[in-house]
Design an enzyme around this catalytic site. Structure first.
Site, PDB file in Angstrom:
ATOM      1  CB  CYS A   1      41.456  26.052  65.001  1.00  0.00           C
ATOM      2  SG  CYS A   1      42.864  24.947  65.004  1.00  0.00           S
TER       3      CYS A   1
ATOM      4  NE  ARG B   1      35.827  26.244  62.563  1.00  0.00           N
ATOM      5  CZ  ARG B   1      35.599  26.025  61.275  1.00  0.00           C
ATOM      6  NH1 ARG B   1      34.383  25.884  60.851  1.00  0.00           N
ATOM      7  NH2 ARG B   1      36.595  25.967  60.411  1.00  0.00           N
TER       8      ARG B   1
ATOM      9  CD1 TRP C   1      40.265  18.549  67.246  1.00  0.00           C
ATOM     10  CD2 TRP C   1      41.630  18.539  65.482  1.00  0.00           C
ATOM     11  NE1 TRP C   1      40.404  17.250  66.825  1.00  0.00           N
ATOM     12  CE2 TRP C   1      41.237  17.220  65.748  1.00  0.00           C
ATOM     13  CE3 TRP C   1      42.499  18.774  64.422  1.00  0.00           C
ATOM     14  CZ2 TRP C   1      41.677  16.134  64.983  1.00  0.00           C
ATOM     15  CZ3 TRP C   1      42.934  17.696  63.666  1.00  0.00           C
ATOM     16  CH2 TRP C   1      42.520  16.401  63.946  1.00  0.00           C
TER      17      TRP C   1
ATOM     18  CG  ASN D   1      40.841  26.937  60.786  1.00  0.00           C
ATOM     19  OD1 ASN D   1      41.315  25.819  60.970  1.00  0.00           O
ATOM     20  ND2 ASN D   1      39.710  27.137  60.159  1.00  0.00           N
ATOM     21  N   GLY D   2      44.258  26.245  60.133  1.00  0.00           N
ATOM     22  CA  GLY D   2      44.845  25.689  58.907  1.00  0.00           C
ATOM     23  C   GLY D   2      46.228  25.138  59.192  1.00  0.00           C
TER      24      GLY D   2
ATOM     25  CD  GLU E   1      25.983   8.044  60.073  1.00  0.00           C
ATOM     26  OE1 GLU E   1      27.094   7.870  59.554  1.00  0.00           O
ATOM     27  OE2 GLU E   1      25.726   9.003  60.819  1.00  0.00           O
TER      28      GLU E   1
ATOM     29  CE  LYS F   1      26.869   9.787  63.813  1.00  0.00           C
ATOM     30  NZ  LYS F   1      26.915  10.621  62.636  1.00  0.00           N
TER      31      LYS F   1
ATOM     32  CD  GLU G   1      30.568  10.525  65.201  1.00  0.00           C
ATOM     33  OE1 GLU G   1      31.453  11.324  64.901  1.00  0.00           O
ATOM     34  OE2 GLU G   1      29.530  10.370  64.532  1.00  0.00           O
TER      35      GLU G   1
ATOM     36  CG  HIS H   1      31.914 -14.298  54.150  1.00  0.00           C
ATOM     37  ND1 HIS H   1      32.219 -15.465  53.488  1.00  0.00           N
ATOM     38  CD2 HIS H   1      30.712 -13.897  53.671  1.00  0.00           C
ATOM     39  CE1 HIS H   1      31.253 -15.746  52.629  1.00  0.00           C
ATOM     40  NE2 HIS H   1      30.314 -14.814  52.733  1.00  0.00           N
TER      41      HIS H   1
ATOM     42  CE  LYS I   1      28.685  19.309  62.519  1.00  0.00           C
ATOM     43  NZ  LYS I   1      28.044  17.993  62.601  1.00  0.00           N
TER      44      LYS I   1
HETATM   45  C1  F6R Z   1      30.413  11.867  61.931  1.00  0.00           C
HETATM   46  C2  F6R Z   1      30.825  13.063  61.254  1.00  0.00           C
HETATM   47  C3  F6R Z   1      31.997  13.010  60.353  1.00  0.00           C
HETATM   48  C4  F6R Z   1      31.723  13.881  59.116  1.00  0.00           C
HETATM   49  C5  F6R Z   1      32.969  13.953  58.225  1.00  0.00           C
HETATM   50  C6  F6R Z   1      32.707  14.735  56.962  1.00  0.00           C
HETATM   51  O1  F6R Z   1      29.290  12.075  62.696  1.00  0.00           O
HETATM   52  O2  F6R Z   1      30.234  14.095  61.437  1.00  0.00           O
HETATM   53  O3  F6R Z   1      32.310  11.722  59.993  1.00  0.00           O
HETATM   54  O4  F6R Z   1      30.656  13.338  58.416  1.00  0.00           O
HETATM   55  O5  F6R Z   1      34.008  14.558  58.936  1.00  0.00           O
HETATM   56  O6  F6R Z   1      32.335  16.039  57.244  1.00  0.00           O
HETATM   57  P1  F6R Z   1      31.563  16.925  56.204  1.00  0.00           P
HETATM   58  O7  F6R Z   1      30.257  16.297  55.925  1.00  0.00           O
HETATM   59  O8  F6R Z   1      31.439  18.247  56.870  1.00  0.00           O
HETATM   60  O9  F6R Z   1      32.430  16.972  54.972  1.00  0.00           O
END
Ligand code: F6R
Length: 612
Positions: A2, A27, A73, A99-100, A485, A489, A492, A508, A607
């Site tokens: 959060c 967040r 969140w 937050n936590g 990746e 992208k 998500e 396979h 995030k």
């Molecule tokens: C995808 C994305 C997440 C982060 C993951 C790790 O676009 O952003 O998969 O890469 O949550 O986050 P960090 O890099 O902040 O540890």
């Protein structure tokens, strides 16, 4: 997960809190709330985004020079008005944002219920504020002391801010496992989960350390102690962040801005590190541990999500160039697997936010076992950066879009620099190849710029795939993690199901999925097992799949068989991932926008994942 904000001073708190929450919305964004003082502490909270909270507050008396705010969140309890923060004590005199996760909240809740406490929400946070109230009444002590004592009873992670009716000249804050920054102005304090809500008002900040609790009072100043009651002096730092860096600057979305920023962010990543005048690489943190790395049995890379994909590219780079044995682990699996960690292992954590709970926990485990723990982080002063023995910041600038773009290419750039640094020390590549890679790396920002100039072309291609249900991404060697990746992208932010595969694995299993409705993105650059990947494209076309190929400039073979071709500049093989990734970022961005998705705040995501 959060976001928390707070203010105490001479200005109106409400606009500062709302603006701060908007900055922190990345967040978490399933509900939001604020507490202000209007004769009494009042909580205003609402399911939905910060904009919904603003609407809800219209017409209410929001005049107050003290306040706390939260964007949530959900972890404990569904997103609704009641579970939204702030939460108040039984007598409504104390309000808290958190937050936590309080892991032992159920046992505390039961004990409090036996003593007559009634709870409105399903959250762990409400239990904490009731516990603070209980202690304050029992011990007849200050709010500061009650918070400190309460935190000695809880197990888990927290960044909290607490205000009370009793003394509206103070905000109590504390941190363990979740980030918390205090900005210091002239007779005012700003509180936030990261510095983005603060930078506009002051550059003087204090990052709270693990297990610290503080009282911020206009009358008495900044009082800091550990939760064990050891008095400390706050360490004031200067913020390096600029306001422009955290605003959209005319772009429709942060994600697009951050994609476009990559020529600059990569330049910032290599600045001062790649010294072309004498063909050397200077990375102080890594250099100071280079003996440990060179004597290590192996490097274990730990990360999550996109950072894990960067780690996979790191594996190719470190093995190929520096001939070092590398294992890449999901931090969440590694920490619970009873892994074998030896003192001679070097563990390298990769994280944009520097706050990912699983990565932090895996680092702690590695430290306990005596391994050297290094980190690649974007957020300066973050928990992961501070826990590491040494490391390197990516310097990509604040990344606000939830989907990671510029942080990923910066991570790969840092991993390339580290691999080249070690390769030279070990003489595992020739001097001429080393110099060639250095020159090419220096030119990468220009090449990324040329990729970005293909924006309109990629947007046009994206139009054809707005209604796709599934996507496959294929790549080989260095480009296999790029395929993973690209798929992440897309899924998500557009909610289209997508999978990444090593191209050769297609036969396979995934080949069974291919028909005339299946788009397949294939990274088929000249140097990466090109002929074999071309055969894979032919196998796809033989089954009527639709191929979007990423190829090297001037390729004619793939052009003849693929449906759509996106060209990238010629580059040495270890550097292809950075370039090949850019059109995949744009493709997912445009598909998501055309599907009407909120690309900066995709559903269910946040995030930084500061919970397990
Ligand atoms: C995808 C994305 C997440 C982060 C993951 C790790 O676009 O952003 O998969 O890469 O949550 O986050 P960090 O890099 O902040 O540890």
């Amino acid at each position: 997960m959060c976001g928390i904000v707070g203010y105490i001073g001479h200005r109106q708190a409400y606009p500062i809190l709302i603006k701060g929450l908007q900055r922190l919305e990345y967040r978490g964004y399933d509900s939001a709330g604020i507490a202000l003082f209007d004769g009494n502490i009042m909580n205003y909270k609402q399911k939905g985004k910060v904009a919904d909270l603003e609407q809800f507050c219209e017409g209410k008396n929001i005049k107050s020079t003290i306040g706390i705010g939260h964007t949530r969140w959900a972890t404990h309890g569904v997103p609704n008005d009641v579970n939204a923060h702030p939460h108040h004590s039984q007598d409504k005199s104390i309000s808290i944002i958190h937050n936590g996760i309080i892991e032992n909240y159920e046992s505390i809740k039961k004990a409090l219920q036996k003593r007559g406490h009634q709870f409105e929400s399903e959250t762990d946070t409400e239990v904490l504020v009731h516990l603070i109230e209980e202690i304050q009444k029992k011990e007849n002590t200050s709010l500061f002391e009650s918070v400190r004592l309460a935190l000695n009873e809880v197990v888990g992670a927290y960044a909290i801010a607490v205000i009370s009716n009793e003394n509206i000249d103070e905000v109590i804050v504390a941190k363990k496992g979740s980030p918390l920054v205090v900005g210091i102005g002239e007779n005012e304090f700003f509180i936030a989960s990261d510095a983005t809500p603060i930078v506009e008002y002051t550059k003087e900040v204090v990052y709270l350390e693990e297990g610290e609790v503080a009282r911020l009072s206009i009358k008495d100043g900044f009082e800091l102690k550990t939760i064990e009651n050891v008095i400390l002096t706050p360490y004031v730092q200067e913020l390096e962040m600029s306001l422009e860096a955290i605003e959209k600057g005319g772009y429709e979305h942060f994600m697009l801005k951050e994609i476009f920023e990559q020529p600059k962010s990569i330049t910032d990543t290599i600045r001062g590190r790649l010294l072309s005048s004498n063909a050397s690489i200077k990375m102080q943190g890594i250099d100071s541990y280079s003996d440990n790395i060179l004597q290590a049995d192996r490097i274990i890379i730990i990360a999550c999500g996109t950072s894990w994909h960067a780690g996979l590219i790191g594996e190719y780079l470190l093995e190929d160039l520096a001939r070092i044995n590398v294992e890449v682990e999901y931090a969440s699996e590694f920490r619970y697997r009873n892994p074998i960690i030896r003192e001679k292992d070097v563990v390298l954590a990769i994280s944009q936010s520097g706050e990912t709970a699983d990565t932090l926990a895996a680092m702690r485990l590695a430290k306990e076992k005596g391994a050297t723990v290094l980190a690649i982080c974007n957020v300066v002063g973050s928990s992961i950066a501070r826990l590491s023995d040494a490391g390197a910041y990516t310097h990509a600038g604040p990344e606000i879009g939830v989907a990671s773009t510029k942080a990923f290419t910066a991570q790969v750039t840092i991993l390339t620099l580290i691999s080249l640094l070690l390769a030279r020390k070990k003489s595992t590549i020739s001097e001429s190849y080393y110099r060639q890679l250095l020159i090419e790396l220096e030119m990468i920002p220009k090449k990324v710029e040329s990729m970005i100039s293909m924006n309109d072309y990629v947007e046009d291609i994206s139009k054809k795939f707005v209604d796709a249900q599934n996507f496959l991404y294929l790549g080989r060697g260095y480009n296999f993690p790029v395929a993973l990746e690209g798929a992440l992208k897309l899924k998500e932010i557009s909610y289209i199901h997508a999978e990444g595969y090593p191209a050769a694995e297609m036969k396979h299993g995934p080949i069974a999925l291919i028909d005339e409705n299946m788009p397949i993105v294939v990274i088929a650059t000249k140097k990466g097992h090109y002929e074999k990947v071309v055969s894979n494209i032919q196998e796809v076309k033989a089954r009527n799949g639709i191929v979007i190929a990423i190829v090297t400039y001037g390729d004619t073979t793939v052009k003849e068989i693929a449906d759509y071709v996106i060209e990238i500049p010629e580059v040495a093989e270890p550097l292809t991932p950075i370039l090949a990734n850019i059109p995949l970022q744009l493709l997912s961005y445009y598909i998501a926008v055309m599907r009407g998705c909120n690309v900066d705040q995709p559903r269910n995501l946040a995030k930084s994942v500061t919970v397990e």
